[in-house]
Every structure is written in structure tokens, then in C-alpha cells.
Design an enzyme around this catalytic site. Structure first.
Site, short mmCIF file in Angstrom:
data_model
loop_
_atom_site.label_atom_id
_atom_site.label_comp_id
_atom_site.label_asym_id
_atom_site.label_seq_id
_atom_site.Cartn_x
_atom_site.Cartn_y
_atom_site.Cartn_z
N HIS A 178 0.80 -1.22 0.00
CA HIS A 178 0.00 0.00 0.00
C HIS A 178 0.83 1.27 0.00
CE1 HIS A 178 -4.40 1.24 1.13
NE2 HIS A 178 -4.02 1.72 -0.03
N ASP A 201 -9.23 0.01 4.69
CA ASP A 201 -8.01 -0.58 5.24
C ASP A 201 -8.21 -0.91 6.71
OD1 ASP A 201 -5.23 -1.09 5.91
OD2 ASP A 201 -4.63 0.23 4.27
N HIS A 203 -5.74 -0.53 8.61
CA HIS A 203 -4.74 0.36 9.20
C HIS A 203 -4.90 1.76 8.64
CE1 HIS A 203 -3.21 -3.80 8.79
NE2 HIS A 203 -2.85 -3.62 10.05
N ASP A 205 -2.44 4.02 7.94
CA ASP A 205 -1.41 4.36 6.94
C ASP A 205 -1.07 5.85 6.95
OD1 ASP A 205 -1.51 1.71 6.31
OD2 ASP A 205 -2.54 1.96 4.40
N HIS A 218 4.66 1.19 3.84
CA HIS A 218 3.25 0.99 3.47
C HIS A 218 2.32 1.53 4.56
CE1 HIS A 218 2.52 -3.27 5.45
NE2 HIS A 218 3.15 -2.46 6.26
N ASP A 306 -7.30 -1.86 0.41
CA ASP A 306 -6.32 -2.81 0.94
C ASP A 306 -7.08 -4.09 1.29
OD1 ASP A 306 -4.54 -4.30 2.60
OD2 ASP A 306 -3.48 -2.47 3.15
N ASP A 308 -6.52 -6.28 3.27
CA ASP A 308 -6.56 -6.64 4.68
C ASP A 308 -7.71 -5.97 5.42
OD1 ASP A 308 -5.79 -4.08 5.61
OD2 ASP A 308 -3.69 -4.62 5.85
N GLU A 351 -1.95 -5.22 -1.56
CA GLU A 351 -1.55 -6.11 -0.47
C GLU A 351 -2.00 -7.55 -0.63
OE1 GLU A 351 0.61 -5.42 1.84
OE2 GLU A 351 0.66 -3.23 2.04
#
Length: 382
Positions: A178, A201, A203, A205, A218, A306, A308, A351
Site C-alpha cells: 500500500h 483498510d 490500518h 497508513d 506501506h 487494501d 486486509d 496487499e
């Protein structure tokens, strides 16, 4: 509920419909589902949208139906998707994300886009720079791993995305990790500075090199395009000086559930609209998307997805899995809702890492990534 059903490894949430379906299967209802065309065991070899899921012991068939969603007026007709491979892997420590673009293509990307009425202009994969012998892993202010090759790679992404955007193409960028989001968002902002960013996402980021706990880039793309780090102080990132800064008002997060303490401070200070999994539970995914699109109304939209963000039950082959993510349908609804806005002009899918997990894990994750792309670009159940 039977004891055998209780023993199944369930994801975070299942709708009543999912529970009922699984209960039917446990009670010998598989034959009825197979007869209805929902599941097929008997076919040999994987065809488009069909694969074997060892979790259920069945083949799963995924169909693509063009729903003719609204087409943005800022893109040119006939509609063409520019596919850009960005096989970046140095933004995080695990090898394999560089295989993501070709795995998604091999799963039938071109065929699916064409079935949705898109022309496909595949730009191939960009050649990501490798670290030079003199490049130390930690270099630059604070902690930043491989800042120079990651920065130069993102510059390549930025230039390619900007060109395709100015040409009026729908831009589909396949990662890669990412960190490439700094390049895709940078390229979009240079062509359409008012664009709203939907960042899906687990996260945030939005770390900077000075506060990052890991140094993995990332986890930093948004801080870089927002100007929270001076680009000339970070090797390989001077190109960002020509990119308009992303305003906090232009960004919405969906699916957050693993946010560093320093990132929480940034999110609160900047007043960024962030829908965590708590908000998905509270409002439902429909409510989250209504609020997202209302916040970003009248803007062109960029969806940076993403994998994830999806619960690892459905997308296990990725580097930073966090339990409690979006369910299968929630993940799709995010893509569908943004696509139906009539303002979506670009998508990242990042990802996907085929090197992590079993072959079945890889297949499931790649199929999930491809299906989400299709949902964003017009595929619906009916």
C-alpha cells in the site's frame, strides 16, 4: 444450533442467512444447494469465477452481471480501464506482494472487465527500483525502511496514473503493497485536485518516519500526500513537492481496526472522518457508506482498497491480517456503493500476497480482490 455448527471456525459476524445456509449444509442439504446451481462439486478444473473452497469442501461459483451503474461525466466514452501494475514490495518486509498484479490478471481480470462493458488498456507492470548497494535499510529522518527505492517507485506510479487520468481513463492500479497509494493518490491529485479518497483498510497508513513504530513505508502513504512530512527531507520523495496536498476533508477511512497510538492523535487533530469497525457495527455498512458519500459528495472519487480490510477468514493471503474485519458482503457493499455514486474514477487493489498461506488461501484472496474490483466497476448480483 448443532454442536458441529458451533465448532466451525467462524469469522467475526455472520448474518442469519449465512447461519441458516451453513446449518442446511450440515444437515445434508448440500445436494439441494447443488441442484439449485449454488454449489458445484462435480466439475474438474477451475473456470472463470469458479474455484474450490476447502473450508466448505465445495466448488464456489461467482458470476459477473453488468448492472450499468452510472458513468462519471469526467471520464471519456467509450469507457476504458487503464490497468497499471505496481509490483512494489519494499514498503513492507514480506516478499510476494510483487506477484499480486499478475495473479489478479491471471484470475480473469480482462475477461471480467470486458463482460462489464469496459475496454481494457493494460499498461503492464512498472519496473520498481531496487535498493542500491549504498542504500541502507533505515535511512532518512526517523525510521523509514527503503525510502529511496519506494519513493522512486511511487514517482513512477504517480506519473503513470496522472497520464491515464488526464486521458480520461478509469485508472485501475494493482499492487503491490500500500505504499503505492502515495503514487496513485499523488497522480490523481495532480490531474483532479478536488478528488475525494475512500481509504478501505484495517490500518490508518498515516504514520510519518518520525513516529512510525516499524519504519515500514506501506504505513505512511497518506502522511506523505498530506504534507505531514517535508518531501525534500526524505530520500526519493522530492517529486511530492509538485503534488497538491490532500486535505483532511477529502479523506474518509472505512474498516479501521489496528491504529497506532500516534496515528490516533493525528486523526483526531486533523478531524479526519474515520469509520472503524465499531462504526460498521453501530451504523451497519449501509449507514457507513451513506455518510461516506454524503461527506465526499460532488467530488470525483478514488477508492484505495487494501485487501486486509476484509476479515482474514475471507482474505487470508495478505501480510498484516487483523481479525474482526469486513465480512464478505460488507466488503462488496463498500465497492458497490462507491461504484454506484457515479463519481468513481479510479481504484487501487493492494496487499494481495500469494506467498503467504496455502494455495487455497492464495486462490481465495486473489478471487476476493478480483471480485471487489468487479463490484466497484459495475458487477451486481442481478
Amino acid at each position: 444450533q448443532s454442536s458441529s455448527l458451533k465448532s466451525l471456525p467462524l469469522p467475526r459476524r455472520f448474518s442469519l442467512r449465512c447461519l441458516l445456509t451453513m446449518s442446511i449444509m450440515m444437515r445434508g442439504g448440500v445436494r439441494r444447494l447443488m441442484a439449485g446451481g449454488v454449489i458445484s462439486r462435480a466439475m474438474s478444473g477451475d473456470s472463470a469465477g469458479e474455484w474450490f473452497n476447502p473450508k466448505t469442501g465445495c466448488r464456489v461459483k461467482r458470476q459477473v452481471h453488468d448492472a450499468h451503474v452510472p458513468f462519471p461525466n469526467f471520464l471519456v466514452q467509450p469507457k476504458v480501464a487503464a490497468v497499471i501494475g505496481a509490483p512494489m514490495t519494499l514498503g513492507q518486509p514480506k516478499e510476494g506482494t510483487d506477484d499480486g498484479p499478475d495473479m489478479i490478471r491471471a484470475a480473469g481480470l480482462h475477461r471480467e472487465l470486458q463482460s462489464l462493458g469496459w475496454g481494457v488498456e493494460d499498461c503492464g507492470n512498472l519496473t520498481m527500483p531496487a535498493p542500491s548497494p549504498s542504500n541502507t535499510q533505515l535511512k532518512g529522518p526517523g525510521r523509514a525502511r527503503h525510502p529511496e527505492p519506494v519513493g522512486r517507485g511511487c514517482e513512477l506510479v504517480c506519473d503513470k496514473v496522472e497520464q491515464a487520468t488526464r486521458d480520461g481513463r478509469f485508472v485501475l492500479t494493482l499492487g503491490g503493497d500500500h505504499s503505492i497509494g502515495a503514487g496513485t493518490v499523488g497522480g490523481i491529485l495532480k490531474a483532479r485536485p478536488e478528488t475525494g479518497i475512500v481509504w478501505v483498510d484495517a490500518h490508518a497508513d498515516i504514520n510519518t518516519p518520525s513516529i512510525s513504530e516499524s519504519g515500514n513505508m506501506h504505513g505512511m502513504p497518506l502522511s506523505l500526500v498530506m504534507g505531514l512530512e517535508k518531501p525534500h527531507e526524505l530520500p526519493g520523495w522530492s517529486w511530492l513537492s509538485s503534488v497538491p496536498h490532500l486535505s483532511p476533508r477529502q479523506l474518509v477511512y472505512i474498516g479501521l481496526r489496528d491504529v497506532d497510538e500516534a496515528e490516533v492523535v493525528i486523526l483526531r487533530q486533523l478531524g479526519i472522518l474515520a469509520f472503524t469497525m465499531y462504526h460498521v457495527d453501530k451504523y451497519g455498512i449501509g449507514g457507513v457508506m451513506e455518510r461516506t458519500l454524503e461527506h465526499l459528495q460532488h467530488r470525483p472519487l478514488h477508492l484505495s482498497y487494501d485487501i486486509d480490510a476484509v476479515d482474514p477468514y475471507h482474505a487470508p493471503a495478505t501480510g498484516t491480517t487483523v481479525r474482526g474485519g469486513l465480512t464478505f458482503r460488507e466488503a462488496h457493499y463498500v465497492a458497490e456503493a462507491v461504484g454506484e455514486s457515479g463519481q468513481l474514477g479510479s481504484v487501487d487493489m493492494v496487499e494481495v500476497n500469494p506467498s503467504l498461506g496455502t494455495d487455497a488461501d492464495t486462490k481465495e484472496t486473489v478471487e476476493m480482490g478480483l471480485a471487489l474490483i468487479s463490484s466497484a466497476m459495475g458487477s451486481r448480483i442481478v
